[in-house]
Design an enzyme around this catalytic site. Structure first.
Site, short mmCIF file in Angstrom:
data_model
loop_
_atom_site.label_atom_id
_atom_site.label_comp_id
_atom_site.label_asym_id
_atom_site.label_seq_id
_atom_site.Cartn_x
_atom_site.Cartn_y
_atom_site.Cartn_z
N SER A 33 51.64 45.50 56.78
CA SER A 33 51.17 46.41 55.73
C SER A 33 52.35 47.16 55.12
O SER A 33 53.20 47.69 55.82
CB SER A 33 50.13 47.39 56.30
OG SER A 33 50.63 48.08 57.41
N GLY A 34 52.38 47.20 53.80
CA GLY A 34 53.48 47.83 53.09
C GLY A 34 54.61 46.89 52.74
O GLY A 34 55.59 47.29 52.14
N SER A 90 50.13 40.35 51.13
CA SER A 90 49.13 39.69 50.29
C SER A 90 49.79 38.76 49.28
O SER A 90 49.32 37.63 49.06
CB SER A 90 48.25 40.73 49.58
OG SER A 90 49.04 41.54 48.73
N ASP A 143 55.59 42.40 43.38
CA ASP A 143 55.56 41.76 44.69
C ASP A 143 55.79 40.25 44.59
O ASP A 143 56.67 39.69 45.26
CB ASP A 143 54.22 42.03 45.38
CG ASP A 143 53.99 43.51 45.64
OD1 ASP A 143 54.98 44.26 45.64
OD2 ASP A 143 52.83 43.91 45.83
#
Length: 437
Positions: free
Chosen positions: A154-155, A159, A203
């Protein structure tokens, strides 16, 4: 170790063996997608407004071993989640949440976290994205996906790494030639159109465009991008350019999916509202409500018209763009301390102006700033969960990690007790771009 420290040969052999047993084929037939996690040293929370950003990947991430299935069937297993996901590439996938470009964002609190929902969502989203741009897929895949062992991702934009892994696998199985720029758009479709998360393209751009040792720059309005090389860059990937730094990841113990947190989409909506006010005041109300469409001089002239919370969001956007510009100069000059100071200033603006983060993450950020050898630190990701990232003097990285492991539990004993202390703080290196091997 250099760029190829991940994945290791043992990791590749393990995943090839699993897939060969699933598919009944030889290990030599198994292809592996390497899709790294990313960090964003500078350019926080501006990509969704068309701002300028910087990013790099790390030597951790997603591995997806696969073989073409020989028919339309997709069959997937996971190293993290139970069960098997099955669907066919000729099935029509329906968007779960639809948000049009420029459309006002509605906050949705109902979406479950990845741990609670079908972990195959991103695979279906990849199929949706490819179909949406009229790609014909005749071959499915038999695959096994896993993340770096023991790492809370996470972070770190896991994804995007997952979505890109599925895109590359489906494209490879179907002999589709797709450019990195096209895959950036396809992953945006997964995130924005299929899942309904109004994030930008930072991202997926980092995952697809990065090169070992370089800082990736992107203008999220124009999609212009370039690699910022450190001084005396060595093209040999077995060498390690800019040996003076390591990347420190410090985890808070907080886990929550972005789509189930109203903070993320509401901040984006506030940025759009600030853009509307500024564009209207400057006589440019016909432009789309993104802060990138506001000239800096118009912001300075009309920022007094903004309500306090909208003023803070706009201040973060314009000051962060300036930090990115200065940061690119510092990186190319090898001025790691200057670059680190800009990172820390970015972290402070994220707290004060963008108003993201929460007590545990803010405390972790402050601990990192006090750690020996740390050049600079900030939240990694959206700042509503996960970890902080720091740039640290390579010779003091172990000392800094030890300091964080000792100090953070004093402030958050409950969260710290839920983490494996061996992986609560990690020393990482720069990574490379996503690829099929």
């Amino acid at each position: 170790m250099g760029a190829m420290s991940w994945p290791t040969q043992d990791e590749l052999n393990k995943i090839r063996k699993i897939v060969s047993e699933m598919a009944g084929k030889g290990t030599e037939d198994v292809r592996v997608v390497v899709s790294p996690y990313r960090i964003c040293p500078l350019g926080a929370h501006v990509d969704h407004q068309g701002g300028i950003v910087s990013a790099m990947t790390i030597n951790k991430g997603i591995l997806l071993g696969f073989v073409p299935s020989g028919d339309t069937q997709v069959a997937l297993r996971s190293g993290q989640f139970k069960g098997e996901v099955r669907f066919r590439v000729n099935e029509t996938q329906q968007a779960r949440h639809t948000i049009g470009k420029g459309e006002e964002i509605k906050v949705d609190n109902s979406s479950p976290s990845p741990e609670e929902c079908d972990w195959g969502t991103y695979a279906r989203g990849a199929l949706y994205a490819l179909h949406s741009r009229e790609n014909h897929l005749a071959q499915g895949i038999i695959g096994y996906i896993c993340g770096s062992e023991g790492l809370d991702s996470s972070g770190l934009s896991s994804s995007a790494a997952v979505g890109i892994a599925y895109l590359l696998a489906l494209e490879s199985a179907n002999n589709l030639t797709v450019s990195p720029t096209e895959n950036i758009e396809y992953d945006r479709v997964i995130e924005n159109e299929y899942l309904g998360l109004r994030n930008g393209i930072l991202d997926q751009s980092a995952v697809l465009l990065s090169s070992h040792g370089c800082l990736t720059y992107m203008n999220c309005k124009t999609t212009e991008h370039k690699l910022i090389h450190p001084p005396n860059f060595l093209k040999d990937h077995e060498a390690e350019p800019q040996k003076g730094y390591k990347i420190l990841l410090a985890f808070s113990g907080l886990r929550q999916a972005l789509t189930s947190n109203p903070g993320y989409n509401s901040r984006v909506a506030e940025c759009q509202e600030a853009a509307k006010v500024l564009l209207h005041a400057s006589g440019n109300g016909e432009l789309e409500p993104f802060l990138c469409n506001v000239k800096p001089e118009d912001y300075e002239a009309y920022k007094f018209k903004l309500e306090p919370n909208l003023a803070r969001r706009a201040e973060h956007y314009f000051s962060e763009n300036m930090r990115v510009t200065k940061g690119l100069e510092a990186w190319s000059s090898g001025e790691l301390r200057d670059f680190g100071q800009l990172m820390s200033a970015s972290g402070l603006s994220s707290i004060k102006n963008y108003e993201c983060g929460c007590e545990p993450l803010i405390q972790l950020y402050e601990v990192l700033l006090r750690s020996p050898g740390v050049f600079g630190a900030r939240f990694s990701g959206a700042g509503f969960r996960g970890c902080c990232v720091a740039l640290v003097d390579a010779d003091r990285a172990a000392e800094a990690a030890k300091f964080v492991r000792e100090e953070y539990p004093k402030l958050q004993p409950m969260l710290a007790s839920q983490m494996d202390q061996d992986t609560a703080v990690l020393i990482c290196e720069a990574g490379d771009c996503a690829r099929v091997i």
